[in-house]
Design a protein around this motif. Sequence first.
Motif, PDB file in Angstrom:
ATOM      1  N   ILE A   6       8.413  -5.821   8.838  1.00  0.00           N
ATOM      2  CA  ILE A   6       7.493  -4.708   8.360  1.00  0.00           C
ATOM      3  C   ILE A   6       8.201  -3.435   7.579  1.00  0.00           C
ATOM      4  CG2 ILE A   6       5.586  -3.169   9.020  1.00  0.00           C
ATOM      5  CD1 ILE A   6       5.140  -5.207  11.253  1.00  0.00           C
ATOM      6  N   TYR A   7       9.111  -3.061   7.926  1.00  0.00           N
ATOM      7  CA  TYR A   7       9.970  -1.941   7.467  1.00  0.00           C
ATOM      8  C   TYR A   7      10.225  -2.312   6.099  1.00  0.00           C
ATOM      9  CZ  TYR A   7      14.467   0.047   6.199  1.00  0.00           C
ATOM     10  OH  TYR A   7      15.652   0.387   5.526  1.00  0.00           O
ATOM     11  N   ARG A   8      11.002  -3.745   5.646  1.00  0.00           N
ATOM     12  CA  ARG A   8      11.357  -4.192   4.509  1.00  0.00           C
ATOM     13  C   ARG A   8      10.352  -4.468   3.583  1.00  0.00           C
ATOM     14  NH1 ARG A   8      14.822  -7.643   7.875  1.00  0.00           N
ATOM     15  NH2 ARG A   8      13.231  -9.264   7.528  1.00  0.00           N
ATOM     16  N   ALA A   9       9.128  -4.574   4.021  1.00  0.00           N
ATOM     17  CA  ALA A   9       7.991  -5.023   3.287  1.00  0.00           C
ATOM     18  C   ALA A   9       7.279  -3.525   2.564  1.00  0.00           C
ATOM     19  CB  ALA A   9       6.798  -5.403   4.168  1.00  0.00           C
ATOM     20  N   VAL A  10       7.195  -2.585   3.543  1.00  0.00           N
ATOM     21  CA  VAL A  10       6.700  -1.301   3.236  1.00  0.00           C
ATOM     22  C   VAL A  10       7.797  -0.747   2.251  1.00  0.00           C
ATOM     23  CG1 VAL A  10       6.109   1.040   4.108  1.00  0.00           C
ATOM     24  CG2 VAL A  10       5.479  -0.844   5.449  1.00  0.00           C
ATOM     25  N   LYS A  11       8.917  -0.965   2.511  1.00  0.00           N
ATOM     26  CA  LYS A  11      10.166  -0.285   1.586  1.00  0.00           C
ATOM     27  C   LYS A  11       9.780  -0.921   0.292  1.00  0.00           C
ATOM     28  CE  LYS A  11      14.596   0.009   2.695  1.00  0.00           C
ATOM     29  NZ  LYS A  11      15.864   0.113   2.935  1.00  0.00           N
ATOM     30  N   ALA A  12       9.493  -2.313   0.197  1.00  0.00           N
ATOM     31  CA  ALA A  12       9.556  -2.892  -1.190  1.00  0.00           C
ATOM     32  C   ALA A  12       8.151  -2.588  -1.874  1.00  0.00           C
ATOM     33  CB  ALA A  12       9.313  -4.437  -1.130  1.00  0.00           C
ATOM     34  N   ARG A  13       7.148  -2.040  -1.152  1.00  0.00           N
ATOM     35  CA  ARG A  13       5.876  -1.748  -1.796  1.00  0.00           C
ATOM     36  C   ARG A  13       6.272  -0.066  -2.254  1.00  0.00           C
ATOM     37  NH1 ARG A  13       1.190  -2.416   1.974  1.00  0.00           N
ATOM     38  NH2 ARG A  13      -0.070  -1.643   0.116  1.00  0.00           N
ATOM     39  N   LEU A  14       6.967   0.753  -1.586  1.00  0.00           N
ATOM     40  CA  LEU A  14       7.330   1.995  -2.351  1.00  0.00           C
ATOM     41  C   LEU A  14       8.115   2.053  -3.463  1.00  0.00           C
ATOM     42  CD1 LEU A  14       8.175   3.799   1.422  1.00  0.00           C
ATOM     43  CD2 LEU A  14       6.422   4.362  -0.363  1.00  0.00           C
ATOM     44  N   MET A  15       9.177   0.926  -3.237  1.00  0.00           N
ATOM     45  CA  MET A  15      10.188   1.129  -4.555  1.00  0.00           C
ATOM     46  C   MET A  15       9.365   0.673  -5.696  1.00  0.00           C
ATOM     47  SD  MET A  15      13.505  -0.439  -2.770  1.00  0.00           S
ATOM     48  CE  MET A  15      14.346  -1.109  -4.403  1.00  0.00           C
ATOM     49  N   ALA A  16       8.220  -0.363  -5.552  1.00  0.00           N
ATOM     50  CA  ALA A  16       7.544  -0.893  -6.600  1.00  0.00           C
ATOM     51  C   ALA A  16       6.498  -0.045  -7.265  1.00  0.00           C
ATOM     52  CB  ALA A  16       7.028  -2.428  -6.222  1.00  0.00           C
ATOM     53  N   GLY A  17       6.374   0.988  -6.369  1.00  0.00           N
ATOM     54  CA  GLY A  17       5.232   2.099  -7.025  1.00  0.00           C
ATOM     55  C   GLY A  17       3.733   1.561  -6.494  1.00  0.00           C
ATOM     56  N   GLU A  18       3.502   0.777  -5.420  1.00  0.00           N
ATOM     57  CA  GLU A  18       2.160   0.446  -5.032  1.00  0.00           C
ATOM     58  C   GLU A  18       1.585   1.444  -4.248  1.00  0.00           C
ATOM     59  OE1 GLU A  18       1.902  -3.333  -3.001  1.00  0.00           O
ATOM     60  OE2 GLU A  18       3.575  -4.200  -4.094  1.00  0.00           O
ATOM     61  N   PHE A  19       2.291   2.505  -4.010  1.00  0.00           N
ATOM     62  CA  PHE A  19       1.500   3.758  -3.374  1.00  0.00           C
ATOM     63  C   PHE A  19       1.877   4.798  -4.506  1.00  0.00           C
ATOM     64  CE2 PHE A  19       3.063   1.615   0.465  1.00  0.00           C
ATOM     65  CZ  PHE A  19       1.765   1.326   1.023  1.00  0.00           C
ATOM     66  N   LYS A  20       0.929   5.578  -4.984  1.00  0.00           N
ATOM     67  CA  LYS A  20       0.858   6.699  -5.806  1.00  0.00           C
ATOM     68  C   LYS A  20       1.879   7.877  -5.339  1.00  0.00           C
ATOM     69  CE  LYS A  20      -3.339   5.818  -7.624  1.00  0.00           C
ATOM     70  NZ  LYS A  20      -4.975   6.460  -8.065  1.00  0.00           N
ATOM     71  N   ALA A  21       2.838   8.446  -6.344  1.00  0.00           N
ATOM     72  CA  ALA A  21       3.453   9.654  -6.109  1.00  0.00           C
ATOM     73  C   ALA A  21       2.705  10.707  -5.452  1.00  0.00           C
ATOM     74  CB  ALA A  21       4.214   9.955  -7.359  1.00  0.00           C
ATOM     75  N   GLY A  22       3.118  11.312  -4.467  1.00  0.00           N
ATOM     76  CA  GLY A  22       2.310  12.368  -3.769  1.00  0.00           C
ATOM     77  C   GLY A  22       1.439  11.651  -2.661  1.00  0.00           C
ATOM     78  N   GLU A  23       1.030  10.348  -2.659  1.00  0.00           N
ATOM     79  CA  GLU A  23      -0.015  10.031  -1.623  1.00  0.00           C
ATOM     80  C   GLU A  23       0.393  10.034  -0.352  1.00  0.00           C
ATOM     81  OE1 GLU A  23      -2.208   5.597  -0.624  1.00  0.00           O
ATOM     82  OE2 GLU A  23      -0.763   6.047  -2.362  1.00  0.00           O
ATOM     83  N   VAL A  64       4.350   9.929  -0.176  1.00  0.00           N
ATOM     84  CA  VAL A  64       5.187   9.356  -1.305  1.00  0.00           C
ATOM     85  C   VAL A  64       5.916  10.472  -2.030  1.00  0.00           C
ATOM     86  CG1 VAL A  64       5.371   7.777  -2.948  1.00  0.00           C
ATOM     87  CG2 VAL A  64       3.848   7.234  -1.252  1.00  0.00           C
ATOM     88  N   PRO A  65       7.082  10.376  -2.390  1.00  0.00           N
ATOM     89  CA  PRO A  65       7.802  11.491  -3.016  1.00  0.00           C
ATOM     90  C   PRO A  65       7.433  11.499  -4.608  1.00  0.00           C
ATOM     91  CG  PRO A  65       9.421  10.283  -1.978  1.00  0.00           C
ATOM     92  CD  PRO A  65       8.126   9.602  -1.699  1.00  0.00           C
ATOM     93  N   PHE A  66       7.038  12.739  -5.173  1.00  0.00           N
ATOM     94  CA  PHE A  66       6.972  12.881  -6.506  1.00  0.00           C
ATOM     95  C   PHE A  66       8.238  12.566  -7.311  1.00  0.00           C
ATOM     96  CE2 PHE A  66       3.420  15.579  -4.829  1.00  0.00           C
ATOM     97  CZ  PHE A  66       2.301  15.130  -5.769  1.00  0.00           C
ATOM     98  N   ALA A  67       7.953  12.197  -8.527  1.00  0.00           N
ATOM     99  CA  ALA A  67       8.993  11.847  -9.370  1.00  0.00           C
ATOM    100  C   ALA A  67       9.412  13.438 -10.088  1.00  0.00           C
ATOM    101  CB  ALA A  67       8.387  11.335 -10.829  1.00  0.00           C
ATOM    102  N   ASN A  68      10.823  13.253  -9.947  1.00  0.00           N
ATOM    103  CA  ASN A  68      11.351  14.832 -10.186  1.00  0.00           C
ATOM    104  C   ASN A  68      12.569  14.593 -11.092  1.00  0.00           C
ATOM    105  OD1 ASN A  68      13.844  16.493  -9.171  1.00  0.00           O
ATOM    106  ND2 ASN A  68      11.948  17.696  -8.490  1.00  0.00           N
ATOM    107  N   GLU A  69      12.653  15.283 -12.251  1.00  0.00           N
ATOM    108  CA  GLU A  69      13.897  15.180 -13.080  1.00  0.00           C
ATOM    109  C   GLU A  69      14.906  15.482 -12.282  1.00  0.00           C
ATOM    110  OE1 GLU A  69      15.350  17.273 -17.316  1.00  0.00           O
ATOM    111  OE2 GLU A  69      13.455  17.816 -16.387  1.00  0.00           O
ATOM    112  N   LYS A  70      15.220  16.383 -11.654  1.00  0.00           N
ATOM    113  CA  LYS A  70      16.745  16.551 -11.245  1.00  0.00           C
ATOM    114  C   LYS A  70      17.018  15.542 -10.152  1.00  0.00           C
ATOM    115  CE  LYS A  70      19.526  19.829  -8.780  1.00  0.00           C
ATOM    116  NZ  LYS A  70      19.920  18.764  -7.918  1.00  0.00           N
TER     117      LYS A  70
END
Length: 218
Positions: A6-23, A64-70
């Motif tokens: 489950i940890y790997r599955a949720v991580k994969a979804r986070l990396m693929a952008g399935e959850f919106k930034a800031g959600e 979910v973390p926001f995109a950040n230039e730095k």
Amino acid sequence: MRPSAIYRAVKARLMAGEFKAGEKLRPDMLKDAYGISASAMREIFLRLAHENLLTQEEQKGFHVPFANEKQLTDMMNLRILLECEGAKESILNGDLEWEARLAAAHHKLVHIERKMKAAADIAPIVPIWTRIDWEFHETLLLACPSDVLRATHRNIYEQYRQQVVAGLKSAGFRPETTSEHAAILKAAIERDIPACQSAIHTHLQTYRGDVGERLKSA
């Protein structure tokens, strides 16, 4: 499913952008989908927060973390350093089996990237591409004898990919991506360390300079 799966599955979804930034993600949101308790899901969220793939604020829960230039620039620079050093060590230590595995990983990557080039909408392909892209870069470093370097590279790669997917509409895929991966493979197989490191630089520095504008307009 086991907690590790489950940890790997949720991580994969986070990396693929399935959850919106800031959600905001609550353990009870996902517990039923994976058939575990809210407390067990919270433990998974805590692990992901420790890896900086989720943010946690007291009394505010997980987001979910926001995109950040730095952040993206920092992750890009660190990934370049780690991948160049790891590739050098792999080239010095890798055997024929390593070469074969790298070529096989690249073959899969070419196949999925052809699909992305032909697709009107790449979003459904991004999760698969993210997994196969990781497999190629992981295999490139597979013969590096430093477990610490490879583990650190994995975490930096994951943070980097999450930032790219969250901040760029392209999810980091460009027409040039395929030829850049081919250049990395060719140099690695030919055991040309400077050429391989140069190809890695070219591939990963794509967003330097214009990344700020891309993130602002995303």
